[in-house]
Design a protein around this motif. Structure first.
Motif, PDB file in Angstrom:
ATOM      1  N   LEU A 152       4.517 -83.518 -86.814  1.00  0.00           N
ATOM      2  CA  LEU A 152       5.829 -82.977 -87.187  1.00  0.00           C
ATOM      3  C   LEU A 152       5.985 -82.859 -88.702  1.00  0.00           C
ATOM      4  O   LEU A 152       6.803 -82.067 -89.182  1.00  0.00           O
ATOM      5  CB  LEU A 152       6.944 -83.861 -86.618  1.00  0.00           C
ATOM      6  CG  LEU A 152       7.155 -83.794 -85.101  1.00  0.00           C
ATOM      7  CD1 LEU A 152       8.176 -84.835 -84.665  1.00  0.00           C
ATOM      8  CD2 LEU A 152       7.604 -82.401 -84.678  1.00  0.00           C
ATOM      9  N   ASP A 153       5.208 -83.644 -89.455  1.00  0.00           N
ATOM     10  CA  ASP A 153       5.293 -83.553 -90.915  1.00  0.00           C
ATOM     11  C   ASP A 153       4.823 -82.198 -91.432  1.00  0.00           C
ATOM     12  O   ASP A 153       5.141 -81.808 -92.562  1.00  0.00           O
ATOM     13  CB  ASP A 153       4.482 -84.678 -91.575  1.00  0.00           C
ATOM     14  CG  ASP A 153       3.008 -84.629 -91.216  1.00  0.00           C
ATOM     15  OD1 ASP A 153       2.685 -84.369 -90.037  1.00  0.00           O
ATOM     16  OD2 ASP A 153       2.163 -84.842 -92.116  1.00  0.00           O
ATOM     17  N   GLU A 154       4.089 -81.442 -90.602  1.00  0.00           N
ATOM     18  CA  GLU A 154       3.539 -80.158 -91.013  1.00  0.00           C
ATOM     19  C   GLU A 154       4.527 -78.986 -90.829  1.00  0.00           C
ATOM     20  O   GLU A 154       4.277 -77.884 -91.311  1.00  0.00           O
ATOM     21  CB  GLU A 154       2.271 -79.843 -90.203  1.00  0.00           C
ATOM     22  CG  GLU A 154       1.266 -80.972 -90.104  1.00  0.00           C
ATOM     23  CD  GLU A 154       0.424 -81.130 -91.354  1.00  0.00           C
ATOM     24  OE1 GLU A 154       0.575 -80.294 -92.263  1.00  0.00           O
ATOM     25  OE2 GLU A 154      -0.369 -82.079 -91.411  1.00  0.00           O
ATOM     26  N   LEU A 155       5.643 -79.207 -90.123  1.00  0.00           N
ATOM     27  CA  LEU A 155       6.543 -78.107 -89.781  1.00  0.00           C
ATOM     28  C   LEU A 155       7.057 -77.301 -90.982  1.00  0.00           C
ATOM     29  O   LEU A 155       7.185 -76.075 -90.883  1.00  0.00           O
ATOM     30  CB  LEU A 155       7.729 -78.635 -88.959  1.00  0.00           C
ATOM     31  CG  LEU A 155       7.407 -79.064 -87.527  1.00  0.00           C
ATOM     32  CD1 LEU A 155       8.663 -79.555 -86.826  1.00  0.00           C
ATOM     33  CD2 LEU A 155       6.788 -77.905 -86.746  1.00  0.00           C
ATOM     34  N   PRO A 156       7.369 -77.924 -92.134  1.00  0.00           N
ATOM     35  CA  PRO A 156       7.829 -77.124 -93.278  1.00  0.00           C
ATOM     36  C   PRO A 156       6.803 -76.103 -93.773  1.00  0.00           C
ATOM     37  O   PRO A 156       7.154 -75.180 -94.513  1.00  0.00           O
ATOM     38  CB  PRO A 156       8.110 -78.186 -94.354  1.00  0.00           C
ATOM     39  CG  PRO A 156       8.471 -79.401 -93.575  1.00  0.00           C
ATOM     40  CD  PRO A 156       7.544 -79.371 -92.389  1.00  0.00           C
ATOM     41  N   GLN A 157       5.551 -76.246 -93.344  1.00  0.00           N
ATOM     42  CA  GLN A 157       4.537 -75.273 -93.749  1.00  0.00           C
ATOM     43  C   GLN A 157       4.778 -73.901 -93.131  1.00  0.00           C
ATOM     44  O   GLN A 157       4.166 -72.909 -93.552  1.00  0.00           O
ATOM     45  CB  GLN A 157       3.143 -75.789 -93.363  1.00  0.00           C
ATOM     46  CG  GLN A 157       2.706 -76.991 -94.178  1.00  0.00           C
ATOM     47  CD  GLN A 157       1.412 -77.602 -93.685  1.00  0.00           C
ATOM     48  OE1 GLN A 157       0.531 -76.919 -93.188  1.00  0.00           O
ATOM     49  NE2 GLN A 157       1.294 -78.910 -93.818  1.00  0.00           N
ATOM     50  N   LEU A 158       5.680 -73.820 -92.160  1.00  0.00           N
ATOM     51  CA  LEU A 158       6.050 -72.511 -91.615  1.00  0.00           C
ATOM     52  C   LEU A 158       6.640 -71.637 -92.720  1.00  0.00           C
ATOM     53  O   LEU A 158       6.513 -70.409 -92.691  1.00  0.00           O
ATOM     54  CB  LEU A 158       7.053 -72.668 -90.465  1.00  0.00           C
ATOM     55  CG  LEU A 158       6.511 -73.347 -89.195  1.00  0.00           C
ATOM     56  CD1 LEU A 158       7.636 -73.572 -88.192  1.00  0.00           C
ATOM     57  CD2 LEU A 158       5.402 -72.499 -88.577  1.00  0.00           C
ATOM     58  N   TYR A 159       7.276 -72.279 -93.702  1.00  0.00           N
ATOM     59  CA  TYR A 159       7.792 -71.544 -94.864  1.00  0.00           C
ATOM     60  C   TYR A 159       6.640 -70.997 -95.693  1.00  0.00           C
ATOM     61  O   TYR A 159       6.700 -69.867 -96.199  1.00  0.00           O
ATOM     62  CB  TYR A 159       8.677 -72.461 -95.712  1.00  0.00           C
ATOM     63  CG  TYR A 159       9.187 -71.822 -96.982  1.00  0.00           C
ATOM     64  CD1 TYR A 159      10.033 -70.718 -96.947  1.00  0.00           C
ATOM     65  CD2 TYR A 159       8.806 -72.315 -98.231  1.00  0.00           C
ATOM     66  CE1 TYR A 159      10.488 -70.123 -98.115  1.00  0.00           C
ATOM     67  CE2 TYR A 159       9.259 -71.736 -99.398  1.00  0.00           C
ATOM     68  CZ  TYR A 159      10.098 -70.643 -99.336  1.00  0.00           C
ATOM     69  OH  TYR A 159      10.540 -70.049-100.491  1.00  0.00           O
ATOM     70  N   ASN A 160       5.567 -71.791 -95.832  1.00  0.00           N
ATOM     71  CA  ASN A 160       4.366 -71.318 -96.537  1.00  0.00           C
ATOM     72  C   ASN A 160       3.764 -70.102 -95.843  1.00  0.00           C
ATOM     73  O   ASN A 160       3.245 -69.194 -96.489  1.00  0.00           O
ATOM     74  CB  ASN A 160       3.303 -72.417 -96.617  1.00  0.00           C
ATOM     75  CG  ASN A 160       3.616 -73.478 -97.638  1.00  0.00           C
ATOM     76  OD1 ASN A 160       3.871 -74.624 -97.291  1.00  0.00           O
ATOM     77  ND2 ASN A 160       3.616 -73.117 -98.907  1.00  0.00           N
ATOM     78  N   VAL A 161       3.846 -70.092 -94.507  1.00  0.00           N
ATOM     79  CA  VAL A 161       3.324 -68.965 -93.735  1.00  0.00           C
ATOM     80  C   VAL A 161       4.159 -67.717 -94.013  1.00  0.00           C
ATOM     81  O   VAL A 161       3.616 -66.632 -94.216  1.00  0.00           O
ATOM     82  CB  VAL A 161       3.326 -69.287 -92.225  1.00  0.00           C
ATOM     83  CG1 VAL A 161       2.862 -68.072 -91.423  1.00  0.00           C
ATOM     84  CG2 VAL A 161       2.419 -70.472 -91.938  1.00  0.00           C
ATOM     85  N   LEU A 162       5.470 -67.864 -94.031  1.00  0.00           N
ATOM     86  CA  LEU A 162       6.343 -66.726 -94.327  1.00  0.00           C
ATOM     87  C   LEU A 162       6.052 -66.150 -95.709  1.00  0.00           C
ATOM     88  O   LEU A 162       6.059 -64.932 -95.899  1.00  0.00           O
ATOM     89  CB  LEU A 162       7.815 -67.151 -94.253  1.00  0.00           C
ATOM     90  CG  LEU A 162       8.464 -67.198 -92.875  1.00  0.00           C
ATOM     91  CD1 LEU A 162       9.904 -67.679 -92.994  1.00  0.00           C
ATOM     92  CD2 LEU A 162       8.428 -65.831 -92.207  1.00  0.00           C
ATOM     93  N   LYS A 163       5.772 -67.030 -96.666  1.00  0.00           N
ATOM     94  CA  LYS A 163       5.471 -66.593 -98.036  1.00  0.00           C
ATOM     95  C   LYS A 163       4.123 -65.910 -98.143  1.00  0.00           C
ATOM     96  O   LYS A 163       3.876 -65.158 -99.090  1.00  0.00           O
ATOM     97  CB  LYS A 163       5.492 -67.801 -98.990  1.00  0.00           C
ATOM     98  CG  LYS A 163       6.872 -68.364 -99.261  1.00  0.00           C
ATOM     99  CD  LYS A 163       6.774 -69.571-100.186  1.00  0.00           C
ATOM    100  CE  LYS A 163       6.156 -69.177-101.524  1.00  0.00           C
ATOM    101  NZ  LYS A 163       6.008 -70.368-102.425  1.00  0.00           N
ATOM    102  N   GLY A 164       3.224 -66.190 -97.202  1.00  0.00           N
ATOM    103  CA  GLY A 164       1.896 -65.596 -97.244  1.00  0.00           C
ATOM    104  C   GLY A 164       0.844 -66.478 -97.876  1.00  0.00           C
ATOM    105  O   GLY A 164      -0.323 -66.082 -97.983  1.00  0.00           O
ATOM    106  N   ASP A 165       1.233 -67.688 -98.302  1.00  0.00           N
ATOM    107  CA  ASP A 165       0.262 -68.627 -98.872  1.00  0.00           C
ATOM    108  C   ASP A 165      -0.662 -69.185 -97.798  1.00  0.00           C
ATOM    109  O   ASP A 165      -1.801 -69.554 -98.071  1.00  0.00           O
ATOM    110  CB  ASP A 165       0.976 -69.805 -99.549  1.00  0.00           C
ATOM    111  CG  ASP A 165       1.771 -69.382-100.762  1.00  0.00           C
ATOM    112  OD1 ASP A 165       1.331 -68.456-101.463  1.00  0.00           O
ATOM    113  OD2 ASP A 165       2.836 -69.981-101.007  1.00  0.00           O
TER     114      ASP A 165
END
Length: 226
Positions: free
Chosen positions: A131-144
């Motif tokens: 669950l600690d990885e969930l904020p990485q969905l924002y990284n996905v939206l950014k394209g990183d």
């Protein structure tokens, strides 16, 4: 098929990525990006109650601590970017890493410690369930990042890479990947590289989907992450 058994992993340490073939896969990259944006956006909305609950739990344990942890990582072709995670360690954990390096439980350019004293109580649960990885969905939206791909390494880890290891930087890193849903903590750095190179060679939309589905399963039934 996603690997379930360590005996299925090709640890020949002699996998060379065909750059010409990789660059020709434009349609796959386009479809992968569309899928990444769609699923990450839907995920952030659908999981918003979970995100709020996790944020509240982190703040409850350490009222003076931050909720989101930002760290510099290395992406495709060596590009640096900031990765976002729910904080699972105590404040100032990075500064304590140097004194713990001698306890590292894996070989190669990666640090892993089963009973890392820096991990908080809620952090242990977050790591077991990913669950600690969930904020990485924002990284996905950014394209990183992509939903599926090699784990994005730290800059200090990349400094220790051989030219062979650097092949894992030929694609956009992912929130999850073949390493995370198969062996993960049961293998060391060099075996992780082999898994990443296998993924790069075999990657496709159906293969990505299989890894995503298995990731969801692991969030419900953890596979030994720490």
């Amino acid at each position: 098929m996603v690997i379930d058994d360590l005996q299925d992993i090709n640890f020949d340490h002699n996998q060379i990525i065909n750059l010409k073939k990789l660059k020709r896969r434009r349609l796959y990259r386009f479809c992968k990006r569309i899928t990444d944006v769609t699923l990450s956006a839907c995920g952030l909305v659908a999981l918003s109650p979970v995100l709020l609950m996790v944020a509240g739990a982190i703040k409850h344990e350490e009222t003076d601590g931050t909720i989101i942890y930002k760290q510099q990582r290395v992406g495709k072709n060596g590009k640096l970017f900031s990765i976002y995670k729910f904080r699972s360690m105590c404040m100032g954990a990075d500064k304590k890493l140097e004194e713990l390096k001698q306890l590292n439980e894996v070989d190669g350019a990666m640090f892993k410690l089963h009973n890392d004293p820096r991990v908080t109580k809620i952090g242990k649960l977050l790591r077991r369930t990913s669950l600690d990885e969930l904020p990485q969905l924002y990284n996905v939206l950014k394209g990183d990042m992509s939903l599926v791909g090699p784990r994005p390494p730290l800059p200090d880890e990349v400094k220790e890479y051989t030219e062979y290891d650097k092949q894992r930087l030929l694609v956009i890193p992912g929130c999850t990947g073949l390493w995370q849903v198969s062996a993960r903590n049961e293998v060391g750095f060099h075996e992780m590289v082999e898994l990443d190179l296998q993924y790069i060679k075999k990657s496709g939309l159906l293969y990505d989907l299989a890894i995503i589905l298995k990731t969801i399963k692991i969030m419900i039934v953890p596979n030994g992450a720490y």
